[in-house]
Design a protein around this motif. Structure first.
Motif, PDB file in Angstrom:
ATOM      1  N   ALA A 139      20.468 -33.038  63.697  1.00  0.00           N
ATOM      2  CA  ALA A 139      21.401 -32.004  63.189  1.00  0.00           C
ATOM      3  C   ALA A 139      20.783 -31.596  61.627  1.00  0.00           C
ATOM      4  O   ALA A 139      20.753 -30.587  61.202  1.00  0.00           O
ATOM      5  CB  ALA A 139      22.880 -32.417  62.938  1.00  0.00           C
ATOM      6  N   ILE A 140      20.450 -32.897  60.919  1.00  0.00           N
ATOM      7  CA  ILE A 140      19.805 -32.778  59.613  1.00  0.00           C
ATOM      8  C   ILE A 140      18.688 -32.001  59.510  1.00  0.00           C
ATOM      9  O   ILE A 140      18.326 -31.179  58.451  1.00  0.00           O
ATOM     10  CB  ILE A 140      19.731 -34.140  58.824  1.00  0.00           C
ATOM     11  CG1 ILE A 140      21.164 -34.959  58.812  1.00  0.00           C
ATOM     12  CG2 ILE A 140      19.071 -34.096  57.901  1.00  0.00           C
ATOM     13  CD1 ILE A 140      21.116 -36.441  58.226  1.00  0.00           C
ATOM     14  N   ALA A 141      17.621 -32.372  60.626  1.00  0.00           N
ATOM     15  CA  ALA A 141      16.107 -31.609  60.411  1.00  0.00           C
ATOM     16  C   ALA A 141      16.555 -30.304  60.790  1.00  0.00           C
ATOM     17  O   ALA A 141      15.867 -29.640  60.144  1.00  0.00           O
ATOM     18  CB  ALA A 141      15.634 -32.472  61.570  1.00  0.00           C
ATOM     19  N   TRP A 142      17.167 -29.786  61.650  1.00  0.00           N
ATOM     20  CA  TRP A 142      17.672 -28.260  61.911  1.00  0.00           C
ATOM     21  C   TRP A 142      18.177 -27.675  60.826  1.00  0.00           C
ATOM     22  O   TRP A 142      17.812 -26.520  60.364  1.00  0.00           O
ATOM     23  CB  TRP A 142      18.135 -28.003  63.020  1.00  0.00           C
ATOM     24  CG  TRP A 142      17.536 -28.407  64.447  1.00  0.00           C
ATOM     25  CD1 TRP A 142      17.659 -29.287  65.528  1.00  0.00           C
ATOM     26  CD2 TRP A 142      16.403 -27.529  64.900  1.00  0.00           C
ATOM     27  NE1 TRP A 142      16.473 -29.247  66.327  1.00  0.00           N
ATOM     28  CE2 TRP A 142      15.947 -28.157  65.845  1.00  0.00           C
ATOM     29  CE3 TRP A 142      15.696 -26.444  64.416  1.00  0.00           C
ATOM     30  CZ2 TRP A 142      14.613 -27.646  66.687  1.00  0.00           C
ATOM     31  CZ3 TRP A 142      14.662 -25.758  65.178  1.00  0.00           C
ATOM     32  CH2 TRP A 142      14.263 -26.556  66.288  1.00  0.00           C
ATOM     33  N   GLY A 143      19.015 -28.353  60.269  1.00  0.00           N
ATOM     34  CA  GLY A 143      20.007 -27.644  59.022  1.00  0.00           C
ATOM     35  C   GLY A 143      18.863 -27.705  57.867  1.00  0.00           C
ATOM     36  O   GLY A 143      18.946 -26.508  56.985  1.00  0.00           O
ATOM     37  N   MET A 144      17.776 -28.447  57.831  1.00  0.00           N
ATOM     38  CA  MET A 144      16.982 -28.121  56.443  1.00  0.00           C
ATOM     39  C   MET A 144      15.907 -27.493  57.049  1.00  0.00           C
ATOM     40  O   MET A 144      15.105 -26.741  56.119  1.00  0.00           O
ATOM     41  CB  MET A 144      16.217 -29.609  56.264  1.00  0.00           C
ATOM     42  CG  MET A 144      17.105 -30.660  55.663  1.00  0.00           C
ATOM     43  SD  MET A 144      16.625 -32.282  55.312  1.00  0.00           S
ATOM     44  CE  MET A 144      15.378 -32.068  54.132  1.00  0.00           C
ATOM     45  N   ALA A 145      15.482 -27.322  58.195  1.00  0.00           N
ATOM     46  CA  ALA A 145      14.243 -26.342  58.767  1.00  0.00           C
ATOM     47  C   ALA A 145      14.463 -24.935  58.653  1.00  0.00           C
ATOM     48  O   ALA A 145      13.736 -24.406  58.223  1.00  0.00           O
ATOM     49  CB  ALA A 145      13.931 -26.762  60.162  1.00  0.00           C
ATOM     50  N   THR A 146      15.772 -24.558  58.618  1.00  0.00           N
ATOM     51  CA  THR A 146      16.056 -23.092  58.869  1.00  0.00           C
ATOM     52  C   THR A 146      15.819 -22.535  57.516  1.00  0.00           C
ATOM     53  O   THR A 146      15.017 -21.411  57.331  1.00  0.00           O
ATOM     54  CB  THR A 146      17.550 -22.981  59.245  1.00  0.00           C
ATOM     55  OG1 THR A 146      17.617 -23.355  60.703  1.00  0.00           O
ATOM     56  CG2 THR A 146      17.923 -21.540  59.392  1.00  0.00           C
TER      57      THR A 146
END
Length: 219
Positions: A139-146
């Motif tokens: 969740a953290i990774a996708w939130g930062m990737a977008t």
């Protein structure tokens, strides 16, 4: 170069009449800037101005008049102060970013939407247990990737602005430092705005950490 109020009448004598309701500054730029007209026309305007200046100079020498002699200006080459340049540029950039959805508003909507979607996808991670550790990390990774991926949306805006800056700075409209400062001020605000929208939904939907102090550290 003479009073600004006489510029339109001067060019009208040379065969250049400003269209009705057109900004005089835009009209003068279009007929005298090689970026908007042919170099031959610009050279012709310069030659005619030099010829008129030489004629007026000889007439003044013949009459012994020096009342219209203009001493060269000392100091800044810009017509306005540095702080006024920053103010005008800041106002212009703010309006440009607000009106152009591709600059920041579109990204803000996208970030909020994607952040909410990822929060819903990893909703089960609200249960703080060992089996949901990877869910929280994803969740953290996708939130930062977008936001990182979608930052490329600014490239068309940057391309347009860089061309505009090159022309305006070359024509002495403002100092490069004023542009850099104004751009930094405006973009800092918009970046904080979009980053907040990209973090808040999924952070609290997944409830990564219910301590408000931890949220501000994460943000």
């Amino acid at each position: 170069f003479g009073p600004a109020k006489s510029s339109l009448s001067y060019f009208e004598k040379l065969g250049f009449t400003a269209p009705a309701q057109m900004n005089p500054a835009d009209f003068l730029i279009e007929i005298s800037n090689p970026d908007f007209t042919s170099p031959e026309q610009v050279n012709d305007l310069i030659a005619k101005w030099d010829a008129q200046y030489e004629t007026e100079r000889k007439e003044k020498e013949g009459t012994g008049s020096d009342t219209d002699k203009v001493e060269p200006k000392q100091g800044s080459p810009y017509a306005s102060s540095f702080f006024w340049q920053v103010f005008v540029l800041t106002s212009r950039m703010t309006k440009s970013y607000v009106r152009d959805p591709g600059a920041y508003i579109g990204r803000a909507v996208l970030y909020t939407t994607m952040s909410t979607i990822f929060g819903i996808i990893y909703l089960g991670a609200r249960e703080k247990s060992q089996e949901h550790v990877l869910d929280i990390l994803f969740a953290i990774a996708w939130g930062m990737a977008t936001p990182s991926y979608m930052a490329t949306m600014i490239m068309p805006v940057f391309t347009y602005e860089s061309a505009t800056f090159a022309k305006e700075a070359k024509n002495g409209m403002y100092a490069p430092g004023a542009y850099v400062l104004a751009s930094s001020l405006v973009q800092t605000i918009f970046v904080l705005f979009t980053s907040t929208l990209s973090v808040v939904p999924y952070y609290w939907i997944v409830n990564i950490n219910d301590d408000p102090a931890r949220f501000f550290q994460f943000w």
